[in-house]
Design an enzyme around this catalytic site. Sequence first.
Site, short mmCIF file in Angstrom:
data_model
loop_
_atom_site.label_atom_id
_atom_site.label_comp_id
_atom_site.label_asym_id
_atom_site.label_seq_id
_atom_site.Cartn_x
_atom_site.Cartn_y
_atom_site.Cartn_z
N ASP A 118 0.84 -1.21 0.00
CA ASP A 118 0.00 0.00 0.00
C ASP A 118 0.87 1.25 0.00
O ASP A 118 0.47 2.30 -0.49
CB ASP A 118 -0.92 -0.01 1.23
CG ASP A 118 -1.98 1.07 1.14
OD1 ASP A 118 -2.55 1.27 0.04
OD2 ASP A 118 -2.24 1.74 2.16
N GLY A 122 1.63 4.19 -3.91
CA GLY A 122 1.74 5.64 -3.97
C GLY A 122 3.11 6.11 -4.40
O GLY A 122 3.25 7.07 -5.16
N ARG A 126 4.14 8.29 -7.78
CA ARG A 126 4.90 9.54 -7.77
C ARG A 126 6.17 9.43 -8.61
O ARG A 126 6.57 10.38 -9.28
CB ARG A 126 5.23 9.93 -6.33
CG ARG A 126 4.05 10.55 -5.58
CD ARG A 126 4.45 11.05 -4.21
NE ARG A 126 4.69 9.95 -3.27
CZ ARG A 126 3.73 9.33 -2.60
NH1 ARG A 126 2.47 9.69 -2.77
NH2 ARG A 126 4.02 8.35 -1.77
N ASP A 143 -8.19 -0.69 0.23
CA ASP A 143 -7.81 -0.66 1.65
C ASP A 143 -9.00 -1.03 2.53
O ASP A 143 -8.85 -1.75 3.53
CB ASP A 143 -7.29 0.73 2.03
CG ASP A 143 -5.91 1.01 1.45
OD1 ASP A 143 -5.26 0.05 1.02
OD2 ASP A 143 -5.52 2.19 1.42
#
Length: 755
Positions: A118, A122, A126, A143
């Site tokens: 998790d 992200g 990025r 989630d």
Amino acid sequence: MTIALIVFNSFWIAFGPLLFVNLFFLASIAYYAATGGPKRHQAHDAARRHESKFLNQFFREWWIWWTDPVARFFVRQGLGPNAVSCIGFIFSPLAGFLFAKGYFGYAGWAMVVGATFDIFDGRVARLTGSETRSGAFFDSTLDRWSEGICYTGLAFYFRNNNIMLFLVMLALIGSTLVSYAKARGESVGVCCKGGSMQRAERIVYLGVASIFQPIVTSVFASLGIEAPFLVMAALLLLAVMTNVTGAYRMVFVMNELDRQDLKGEESLPQILHQLTTVEGRETLWDRARYGYDRSRSRAERIVLFLMQGIETNVFHELLHRGDLPNLARIKALGGMSGATSCFPSAAGIAVAPLTTGCFPGTCDIPGITWFDRHIPEGRVLSLQRFRDYQGLGGYAMDYDVAKEVRTLFEYSRQAVNIFSPLGRGCGLTRDPAFFHMHGRLVAPATRDDFEEALDVAFQWFTSALRRETDVVLYRFPGMVGGVNHDENVRHAYRRIDQEIGRAGAMLEKHQVQGETQLYFTAEHSFGLVEREWDFTEYLRTRLNAIAWPSRLREWTESEAISLVTGTSMVNLYLRKESTWNGMPYFEELEKEGIVPLLLERDEIDLLAGRSRDGGILVASKRGRAQIIENTDGSIAYLVKGSDPFGYPALPQVQTSQSLFETSFATDYPDGILQIAQLFRSKRAGDLVVSAAPHVSLRSGPDAQSFSSGSLHRQHISVPILSSKPLPSMRTADLFAIILDELGITPEHRMDGMLR
């Protein structure tokens, strides 16, 4: 068989990964710390975005530091963020299954590893510049599914334990609420990331507890204890703290929305949010004691010394000569400025601007005595038709003041009222003079009475200081008149100055002098009476007029009711077409000859009444004009011929402030606004009379040696001394200044304003 025993041995389930994996973690933590930690290694935004009371930022920085190469590996393999999210999600059904079977060690590792992905999704987004709103939504949704699956497995394992099943469900509800409150808050424009049990904490506490559970079970197995107490403790913590965090976020979002929408009004969520901080709790305690937020106050304490009336010439003479040293000290601290009171300018009624910030007309109390023609004539026994605030009638003033107006004592729950007749909101504890308002302490007949009143007032003042009050309205008793009026006035000024000195010494004794703001002023000013003329007797030459009903139904048979305020102002009520239900206009009274009859007398200076065309007509021997209050707050002043006040040419439309400035130095300072405000009251007379200077509209036993009440400068102009510099102002402005010093936002529409 041997391999199977090792794989499913409860000890090795935890110890194996701990031995081979956690040694790596510990070594990496040691290396990270030894080589400078976050200060040397590049800090990551992700560690800062997720604050937590339970997870130190150092460990968040370390976790992201060592996982960064993994994220870059995924990028090199061509995996997108959604693919990484799906890989992490795959571990959730595995963790749920292992929880359901009771393999807590493996379940914990599956949960932690899945949650690690998790983080990677992200980071990958990025690094590849592929951050999208749909991707963020997809990740958040997975989630929620992941947590739900894990809690479902735990619920299945504890299905025969009602207490633990309840805790699992409570933890599931709380976890969902934490995330939902954040998402829903962001959807309405409120960013809420606070709280102590965010997703990272939930994963760590449940995952770590599950990882260590096999070791704890192995240690306590010899004692016959097989219950997974570590997991149970983690679930208890989650059940409580997730719901606390959810509730906190709910209150936080509601507080922010109420702050934006209610604009000053305080809601329950705002109060609950303040309870979460030490400063908030202190603020609430102060608000409970004082009725407002004391942290906004610039002055710890305010004392307003107030005289009922003042002869300005004598006062300035004594002050200049050095006979009033304590007042001179206040003047030296800040200064002395001129001010205008209100119309009618008489004791008692002129206290309204100082305690409410509103003029008497706005307060709906147009004089010391008045008649309310709006009470139906059939209600003969009504107690609301007539009013006289002198004597016992003064107790009705608090009741009569317009309900939309608020007093100083309603804003502050600690403000103390000494001798003021308008003290609504005080109750008995903060209005010690309540049972003395009609007696000799307020209106002393002898010097002994005056001295006793001064001493009693000082005792009340010292008592107020012991209570740590924020405002004291210290109104001195009336001065003794009689044949030795001039001598008594000078004596009274000197004694009042001495009492102010005693009050200052008491402030110094309590070590609060430096933090106390001091003001001194008067409700109105006096003029000497050079001529007495009985206004009501003059009316009786033309009309069946009464000054006050001596018999129950006397008013119903009269044609005019003349009610004098002070000595030099009259509210005159005239019956229209044999009934008191109608209200005659100024033009009608002019046609009937009442207006010319009165204006021909030298004793009368000004007349005012409601116009048929709207607004107010004011007339004198000098001329006449129409006054109209516009909805935007400006005032139109239309002179018809010559100016009734004798003003120089003025703009036809002015603001309240410009009216004050252009007229302040004239014989009728603020005259236009004062006429307008009085007729805001439905109880104001059909004709309002202002006497010529030095004229009393009373004669006989009720006559006095000093005059008050008119619109002339000699009655409406007062000095203000303060321990801070002040400009020229209205006394109503002083109320606005006091509220501002206390940090109170007014909740009613005031006539006073900050200058």
